[in-house]
Write a protein that holds these residues in place. Structure first.
Motif, PDB file in Angstrom:
ATOM      1  N   GLY A 158       0.803  -1.219   0.000  1.00 33.96           N
ATOM      2  CA  GLY A 158       0.000   0.000   0.000  1.00 33.96           C
ATOM      3  C   GLY A 158       0.827   1.256   0.000  1.00 33.96           C
ATOM      4  O   GLY A 158       0.310   2.347   0.261  1.00 33.96           O
ATOM      5  N   ASP A 159       2.104   1.134  -0.287  1.00 26.61           N
ATOM      6  CA  ASP A 159       3.008   2.279  -0.289  1.00 26.61           C
ATOM      7  C   ASP A 159       2.999   2.919  -1.672  1.00 26.61           C
ATOM      8  O   ASP A 159       3.977   2.862  -2.415  1.00 26.61           O
ATOM      9  N   ALA A 160       1.866   3.512  -2.024  1.00 26.09           N
ATOM     10  CA  ALA A 160       1.708   4.141  -3.330  1.00 26.09           C
ATOM     11  C   ALA A 160       0.718   5.279  -3.208  1.00 26.09           C
ATOM     12  O   ALA A 160      -0.034   5.360  -2.237  1.00 26.09           O
ATOM     13  N   VAL A 161       0.729   6.166  -4.167  1.00 25.11           N
ATOM     14  CA  VAL A 161      -0.217   7.280  -4.189  1.00 25.11           C
ATOM     15  C   VAL A 161      -0.997   7.219  -5.499  1.00 25.11           C
ATOM     16  O   VAL A 161      -0.561   6.597  -6.465  1.00 25.11           O
ATOM     17  N   GLU A 162      -2.150   7.864  -5.512  1.00 27.28           N
ATOM     18  CA  GLU A 162      -2.917   7.931  -6.743  1.00 27.28           C
ATOM     19  C   GLU A 162      -2.177   8.805  -7.746  1.00 27.28           C
ATOM     20  O   GLU A 162      -1.736   9.905  -7.409  1.00 27.28           O
TER      21      GLU A 162
ATOM     22  N   ARG B 112      -0.672  12.802   1.602  1.00 24.20           N
ATOM     23  CA  ARG B 112      -0.832  12.122   2.893  1.00 24.20           C
ATOM     24  C   ARG B 112      -2.144  11.337   2.933  1.00 24.20           C
ATOM     25  O   ARG B 112      -2.179  10.181   3.343  1.00 24.20           O
ATOM     26  N   ARG B 113      -3.228  11.973   2.464  1.00 23.93           N
ATOM     27  CA  ARG B 113      -4.521  11.286   2.461  1.00 23.93           C
ATOM     28  C   ARG B 113      -4.515  10.085   1.533  1.00 23.93           C
ATOM     29  O   ARG B 113      -5.100   9.051   1.821  1.00 23.93           O
ATOM     30  N   SER B 114      -3.827  10.231   0.373  1.00 24.30           N
ATOM     31  CA  SER B 114      -3.766   9.121  -0.577  1.00 24.30           C
ATOM     32  C   SER B 114      -3.008   7.936   0.001  1.00 24.30           C
ATOM     33  O   SER B 114      -3.397   6.785  -0.179  1.00 24.30           O
ATOM     34  N   VAL B 115      -1.896   8.225   0.702  1.00 27.93           N
ATOM     35  CA  VAL B 115      -1.121   7.146   1.324  1.00 27.93           C
ATOM     36  C   VAL B 115      -1.956   6.439   2.373  1.00 27.93           C
ATOM     37  O   VAL B 115      -1.976   5.208   2.461  1.00 27.93           O
TER      38      VAL B 115
END
Length: 288
Positions: free
Chosen positions: A225-229, A256-259
């Motif tokens: 889950g270490d990704a961003v949109e 931050r919210r995406s992470v």
């Protein structure tokens, strides 16, 4: 595959219509650059040094200079060169294949017959095989006149662009001019070492380990889950903030919210399933 060029092999009165295809492709994982502080995409602009404007490709010409004078060449200037307009792969001579140094090979292209009958194509292929010769050709591709080698690979004619003679550097190393004495025992031991590594070369036995490890790293990051949109890595362009009533999105907060959202999905197993599936798909593709 999609053909990149159409033309004809010509020698004497013989004309062999062909389609040209790139025979190789890059397998590297595509990476782009981002700002290390907020993950925003790094963009390079084509900015004019005189007026300061960002210039579209449609308004970009090419130029040559010698430090004092500059000659500007337009697309129409380059298109007017006879060699660039040519659609012929012109055979210059047929040479013994062993005379071509592999060092001068550049890029490889498959040739497919492009006529109602492949007879002329097959006849040329058989002639090259029977005589163990390679055709040295001239052709134009992507605004360059090129020298090439036309040879047989399996049932296909292969065109390989060649470096020009003045593009090969000479190797002149003073250290190799020294008189070095080699004993018979040293020669015997070195020959034994070479023999211990002797094998038949099979290209498929080798893999690009760096690219494999890079893909594994990316899959592991996705699974954790270490990704961003991707959308949040594109910043607002000039004027966007004003058109939205002056509200400016804090990119760090969006990241931050995406992470947090990605990690939350990972805890429920959603992202993990996608990560494993991606890894399995890549593994399967790599084995083809």
């Amino acid at each position: 595959m999609r053909s990149i060029w159409k033309g004809a092999i010509t020698f004497g009165l013989v004309n062999v219509p062909v389609k040209v295809y790139s025979a190789t492709e890059d397998h590297d994982v595509a990476l782009h650059q981002v700002h290390d502080q907020d993950g925003g995409r790094i963009r390079y602009q084509r900015r004019c040094e005189i007026c300061g404007q960002v210039v579209d490709y449609a308004h970009i010409d090419k130029a040559w200079d010698d430090g004092e004078s500059t000659v500007i060449l337009t697309d129409s200037d380059l298109a007017s060169l006879p060699a660039e307009r040519s659609r012929e792969i012109d055979v210059v001579e047929f040479v013994p294949s062993e005379q071509i140094d592999p060092m001068i090979f550049e890029r490889s292209y498959y040739l497919e017959p492009d006529g109602k009958s492949p007879k002329a194509y097959v006849l040329l292929r058989h002639a090259l095989e029977a005589t163990d010769r390679t055709a040295i050709v001239r052709f134009a591709l992507r605004q360059k006149t090129r020298l090439g080698a036309l040879r047989v690979r399996g049932d296909v004619l292969l065109l390989q662009s060649l470096l020009w003679a003045d593009e090969i550097r000479s190797a002149e190393f003073p250290s190799l001019e020294e008189d070095v004495r080699i004993s018979a025992q040293e020669l015997e031991l070195s020959a034994a070492l070479v023999e211990s590594f002797a094998a038949d070369f099979e290209p498929g036995d080798f893999r690009d380990e760096y690219q494999d490890q890079l893909r594994e790293l990316i899959e592991a990051r996705l699974a954790a889950g270490d990704a961003v949109e991707t959308s949040v890595t594109f910043g607002n362009g000039p004027g966007d903030a004003e058109s939205e009533g002056g509200e400016v999105l804090d990119l760090m907060e969006a990241l931050r919210r995406s992470v947090e959202r990605s990690r939350a999905r990972a805890e429920t197993g959603e992202s993990g399933r996608r990560g494993r599936g991606g890894a399995e798909a890549r593994t399967g593709t790599a084995g083809l």
